[in-house]
Design a protein around this motif. Structure first.
Motif, PDB file in Angstrom:
ATOM      1  N   VAL A   5     -17.962  59.683  23.823  1.00  0.00           N
ATOM      2  CA  VAL A   5     -18.216  58.905  22.609  1.00  0.00           C
ATOM      3  C   VAL A   5     -19.185  59.669  21.717  1.00  0.00           C
ATOM      4  O   VAL A   5     -20.171  60.239  22.206  1.00  0.00           O
ATOM      5  N   ALA A   6     -18.918  59.673  20.427  1.00  0.00           N
ATOM      6  CA  ALA A   6     -19.822  60.270  19.444  1.00  0.00           C
ATOM      7  C   ALA A   6     -20.509  59.160  18.657  1.00  0.00           C
ATOM      8  O   ALA A   6     -19.839  58.299  18.074  1.00  0.00           O
ATOM      9  N   LEU A   7     -21.837  59.165  18.652  1.00  0.00           N
ATOM     10  CA  LEU A   7     -22.637  58.169  17.942  1.00  0.00           C
ATOM     11  C   LEU A   7     -23.289  58.814  16.725  1.00  0.00           C
ATOM     12  O   LEU A   7     -23.854  59.916  16.829  1.00  0.00           O
ATOM     13  N   VAL A   8     -23.237  58.138  15.595  1.00  0.00           N
ATOM     14  CA  VAL A   8     -23.985  58.598  14.421  1.00  0.00           C
ATOM     15  C   VAL A   8     -25.456  58.230  14.653  1.00  0.00           C
ATOM     16  O   VAL A   8     -25.806  57.055  14.739  1.00  0.00           O
ATOM     17  N   VAL A   9     -26.313  59.254  14.763  1.00  0.00           N
ATOM     18  CA  VAL A   9     -27.718  59.025  15.109  1.00  0.00           C
ATOM     19  C   VAL A   9     -28.666  59.481  13.999  1.00  0.00           C
ATOM     20  O   VAL A   9     -29.876  59.576  14.214  1.00  0.00           O
ATOM     21  N   GLU A  10     -28.154  59.726  12.812  1.00  0.00           N
ATOM     22  CA  GLU A  10     -28.953  60.240  11.702  1.00  0.00           C
ATOM     23  C   GLU A  10     -30.076  59.287  11.297  1.00  0.00           C
ATOM     24  O   GLU A  10     -31.100  59.717  10.729  1.00  0.00           O
ATOM     25  N   GLN A  11     -29.935  58.000  11.608  1.00  0.00           N
ATOM     26  CA  GLN A  11     -30.975  57.017  11.280  1.00  0.00           C
ATOM     27  C   GLN A  11     -32.353  57.442  11.779  1.00  0.00           C
ATOM     28  O   GLN A  11     -33.375  57.107  11.179  1.00  0.00           O
ATOM     29  N   LEU A  12     -32.386  58.190  12.876  1.00  0.00           N
ATOM     30  CA  LEU A  12     -33.670  58.574  13.464  1.00  0.00           C
ATOM     31  C   LEU A  12     -34.478  59.490  12.550  1.00  0.00           C
ATOM     32  O   LEU A  12     -35.698  59.609  12.714  1.00  0.00           O
ATOM     33  N   TRP A  13     -33.836  60.170  11.608  1.00  0.00           N
ATOM     34  CA  TRP A  13     -34.549  61.051  10.688  1.00  0.00           C
ATOM     35  C   TRP A  13     -34.975  60.335   9.410  1.00  0.00           C
ATOM     36  O   TRP A  13     -35.570  60.948   8.530  1.00  0.00           O
ATOM     37  N   GLN A  14     -34.651  59.052   9.293  1.00  0.00           N
ATOM     38  CA  GLN A  14     -35.108  58.292   8.130  1.00  0.00           C
ATOM     39  C   GLN A  14     -36.632  58.152   8.180  1.00  0.00           C
ATOM     40  O   GLN A  14     -37.230  58.145   9.257  1.00  0.00           O
ATOM     41  N   PRO A  15     -37.302  58.018   7.025  1.00  0.00           N
ATOM     42  CA  PRO A  15     -38.762  57.843   7.031  1.00  0.00           C
ATOM     43  C   PRO A  15     -39.210  56.642   7.851  1.00  0.00           C
ATOM     44  O   PRO A  15     -40.259  56.682   8.497  1.00  0.00           O
ATOM     45  N   VAL A  16     -38.423  55.556   7.836  1.00  0.00           N
ATOM     46  CA  VAL A  16     -38.733  54.365   8.635  1.00  0.00           C
ATOM     47  C   VAL A  16     -37.460  54.003   9.417  1.00  0.00           C
ATOM     48  O   VAL A  16     -36.625  53.229   8.939  1.00  0.00           O
ATOM     49  N   PRO A  17     -37.269  54.544  10.626  1.00  0.00           N
ATOM     50  CA  PRO A  17     -36.042  54.269  11.386  1.00  0.00           C
ATOM     51  C   PRO A  17     -35.879  52.804  11.756  1.00  0.00           C
ATOM     52  O   PRO A  17     -34.757  52.316  11.896  1.00  0.00           O
ATOM     53  N   ALA A  79     -14.904  59.526   1.422  1.00  0.00           N
ATOM     54  CA  ALA A  79     -14.327  59.454   2.773  1.00  0.00           C
ATOM     55  C   ALA A  79     -14.115  60.858   3.338  1.00  0.00           C
ATOM     56  O   ALA A  79     -13.138  61.131   4.035  1.00  0.00           O
ATOM     57  N   LEU A  80     -15.066  61.736   3.060  1.00  0.00           N
ATOM     58  CA  LEU A  80     -15.074  63.116   3.541  1.00  0.00           C
ATOM     59  C   LEU A  80     -16.527  63.512   3.840  1.00  0.00           C
ATOM     60  O   LEU A  80     -17.454  62.931   3.275  1.00  0.00           O
ATOM     61  N   PRO A  81     -16.763  64.488   4.705  1.00  0.00           N
ATOM     62  CA  PRO A  81     -15.794  65.173   5.571  1.00  0.00           C
ATOM     63  C   PRO A  81     -15.562  64.385   6.858  1.00  0.00           C
ATOM     64  O   PRO A  81     -16.432  63.660   7.318  1.00  0.00           O
ATOM     65  N   SER A  82     -14.375  64.544   7.422  1.00  0.00           N
ATOM     66  CA  SER A  82     -14.084  63.933   8.714  1.00  0.00           C
ATOM     67  C   SER A  82     -15.007  64.533   9.781  1.00  0.00           C
ATOM     68  O   SER A  82     -15.356  65.714   9.712  1.00  0.00           O
ATOM     69  N   VAL A  83     -15.385  63.723  10.765  1.00  0.00           N
ATOM     70  CA  VAL A  83     -16.221  64.235  11.859  1.00  0.00           C
ATOM     71  C   VAL A  83     -15.379  64.703  13.046  1.00  0.00           C
ATOM     72  O   VAL A  83     -15.930  65.138  14.053  1.00  0.00           O
ATOM     73  N   ASP A  84     -14.063  64.637  12.929  1.00  0.00           N
ATOM     74  CA  ASP A  84     -13.219  64.930  14.094  1.00  0.00           C
ATOM     75  C   ASP A  84     -13.344  66.376  14.562  1.00  0.00           C
ATOM     76  O   ASP A  84     -13.299  66.653  15.757  1.00  0.00           O
ATOM     77  N   ARG A  85     -13.521  67.318  13.613  1.00  0.00           N
ATOM     78  CA  ARG A  85     -13.678  68.708  14.028  1.00  0.00           C
ATOM     79  C   ARG A  85     -15.015  68.940  14.728  1.00  0.00           C
ATOM     80  O   ARG A  85     -15.131  69.839  15.577  1.00  0.00           O
ATOM     81  N   LEU A  86     -16.023  68.167  14.348  1.00  0.00           N
ATOM     82  CA  LEU A  86     -17.326  68.285  15.009  1.00  0.00           C
ATOM     83  C   LEU A  86     -17.287  67.755  16.435  1.00  0.00           C
ATOM     84  O   LEU A  86     -18.083  68.183  17.273  1.00  0.00           O
ATOM     85  N   CYS A  87     -16.396  66.816  16.698  1.00  0.00           N
ATOM     86  CA  CYS A  87     -16.435  66.040  17.939  1.00  0.00           C
ATOM     87  C   CYS A  87     -15.163  66.230  18.751  1.00  0.00           C
ATOM     88  O   CYS A  87     -14.472  65.261  19.083  1.00  0.00           O
ATOM     89  N   ARG A  88     -14.845  67.451  19.069  1.00  0.00           N
ATOM     90  CA  ARG A  88     -13.635  67.713  19.840  1.00  0.00           C
ATOM     91  C   ARG A  88     -13.766  67.110  21.237  1.00  0.00           C
ATOM     92  O   ARG A  88     -14.804  67.223  21.884  1.00  0.00           O
ATOM     93  N   GLY A  89     -12.687  66.475  21.680  1.00  0.00           N
ATOM     94  CA  GLY A  89     -12.700  65.859  23.000  1.00  0.00           C
ATOM     95  C   GLY A  89     -13.249  64.449  23.036  1.00  0.00           C
ATOM     96  O   GLY A  89     -13.217  63.780  24.062  1.00  0.00           O
ATOM     97  N   VAL A  90     -13.775  63.981  21.910  1.00  0.00           N
ATOM     98  CA  VAL A  90     -14.334  62.628  21.833  1.00  0.00           C
ATOM     99  C   VAL A  90     -13.205  61.613  21.711  1.00  0.00           C
ATOM    100  O   VAL A  90     -12.238  61.820  20.981  1.00  0.00           O
ATOM    101  N   ARG A  91     -13.331  60.502  22.428  1.00  0.00           N
ATOM    102  CA  ARG A  91     -12.293  59.472  22.414  1.00  0.00           C
ATOM    103  C   ARG A  91     -12.606  58.343  21.434  1.00  0.00           C
ATOM    104  O   ARG A  91     -11.701  57.662  20.974  1.00  0.00           O
ATOM    105  N   VAL A  92     -13.906  58.103  21.164  1.00  0.00           N
ATOM    106  CA  VAL A  92     -14.327  56.996  20.300  1.00  0.00           C
ATOM    107  C   VAL A  92     -15.488  57.473  19.429  1.00  0.00           C
ATOM    108  O   VAL A  92     -16.352  58.224  19.899  1.00  0.00           O
TER     109      VAL A  92
END
Length: 368
Positions: A5-17, A79-92
């Motif tokens: 599984v690939a999780l979007v975790v960019e929130q952690l770099w926000q000034p106030v997560p 609706a770009l860029p797709s994350v699919d190339r970043l996450c090869r082998g990921v199912r969800v």
């Protein structure tokens, strides 16, 4: 089947997560024990910015070539860029906040709340517009939607997300044990020489801090011996009313302690006589659970997700009634104190990040 599984975790770099950041850290920490192989998706970060490990993230991450602002805008508008190339082998793919990446894989979106629909004035115009567009993308593209409370589930239903696609998975709490010496040192550092009522949160309109400040004024006028401690980072919005109310209180009876580390926050909870959280709306209200975990009697808002969290273990008030808030604080500090402290610990023990992660893993397997 144990999916990747690939999780979007960019929130952690926000000034106030905020609570969303806590959710990401704790979920990613516990997923390994469920058999799920998790990875994180982040924006481009320079060498001077903190690493994923610095921010408490223990899973591998892959980075886009775009910095956060450009990446979020591209996901939002193009609706770009797709994350699919970043996450090869990921199912969800799991969008853990409103930052929803383009993907052809099964998509899970966590909707923490839809407070921007209840009162857009509690948000910036830019923020409310962004959240509204993200909600539309969620309705159109998410295979399943995770929400932390039944209150948020009801809001999602009202916004047009079918019940069949909604999964209610409450947050958890991780207990931090602190010593009496640490608690005493925290109190000394912040001038807390009397018993105190604690509030924790980011300073923003929906947190409804002015109502608590007015309640504190009522308690002081009655000769009360409780101080008020306000913990949390600066947020946004017009805080002139809040500042005026604080200035009108005796300077030694209200303590703005600001942003605290996790350990300092545990000390603040452990040393408090009462925790009061009169927010008008939250998706879950994690500070209420953290306070109960430390054995602090809780006063919070009825008819909200926080009422779900505390059950019968807290005192519920109309958040815009300073009189009700003051009366509940007096009861929680006095005759109801020991009962609420014990009931709160018992209630909090039912909320664990391990249980939350197992329920997330079930959602991933359902889609994979």
């Amino acid at each position: 089947m144990d999916p990747r599984v690939a999780l979007v975790v960019e929130q952690l770099w926000q000034p106030v997560p905020g609570g969303s950041g806590r959710y990401i850290v704790e979920l990613s920490r516990e997923l390994a024990s469920t058999g799920v192989a998790a990875m994180g998706i982040v924006a481009h970060h320079g060498a001077s910015e903190p690493s994923a490990r610095d921010l408490g993230l223990g899973i591998p991450v892959v980075a886009s070539r775009l910095p956060r602002r450009a990446l979020y805008a591209a996901w939002d508008r193009l609706a770009l860029p797709s994350v699919d190339r970043l996450c090869r082998g990921v199912r969800v793919v799991h969008a853990t906040t409103w930052a929803i990446p383009p993907t052809r894989r099964p998509l899970v979106v966590t909707v923490h709340d839809t407070a921007f629909l209840r009162d857009p004035g509690h948000f910036t115009s830019h923020g409310a517009a962004y959240f509204t567009r993200a909600l539309e993308r969620t309705k159109a593209r998410a295979d399943l939607v995770i929400v932390p409370s039944q209150a948020t589930a009801e809001d999602c239903l009202g916004a047009g997300i079918p019940e069949s696609r909604i999964r209610v998975i409450p947050h958890g709490v991780r207990h931090t044990e602190v010593t009496e010496g640490e608690v005493a040192s925290f109190a000394t550092t912040h001038g807390l020489t009397r018993p105190y009522v604690l509030w924790v949160g980011t300073h923003e309109p929906r947190k409804n801090l002015p109502s608590l400040l007015r309640a504190h004024r009522i308690l002081l006028d009655r000769g009360g011996d409780l101080d008020l401690a306000l913990a949390g980072p600066s947020g946004w919005g017009d805080d002139s009313e809040e500042k005026a109310l604080i200035s009108a209180l005796p300077s030694d009876r209200v303590h703005v302690v600001g942003h605290l580390s996790d350990r300092e926050l545990a000390c603040a909870y452990a040393g408090a006589c009462v925790f009061c959280f009169p927010s008008v709306w939250e998706g879950f209200g994690l500070p209420v659970l953290e306070a109960m975990d430390q054995g602090v009697p809780v006063v919070t808002s009825r008819g909200t997700s926080m009422a779900e969290v505390v059950g019968s273990a807290g005192l519920l008030i109309d958040p815009v009634s300073p009189d009700q808030i003051a009366e509940a604080i007096e009861a929680a500090a006095g005759p109801d104190h020991m009962r609420l402290a014990f009931a709160g610990r018992t209630q909090a023990s039912g909320f664990t990040w391990e249980r939350s992660a197992r329920a997330h893993a079930d959602v991933y397997r359902e889609l994979a």
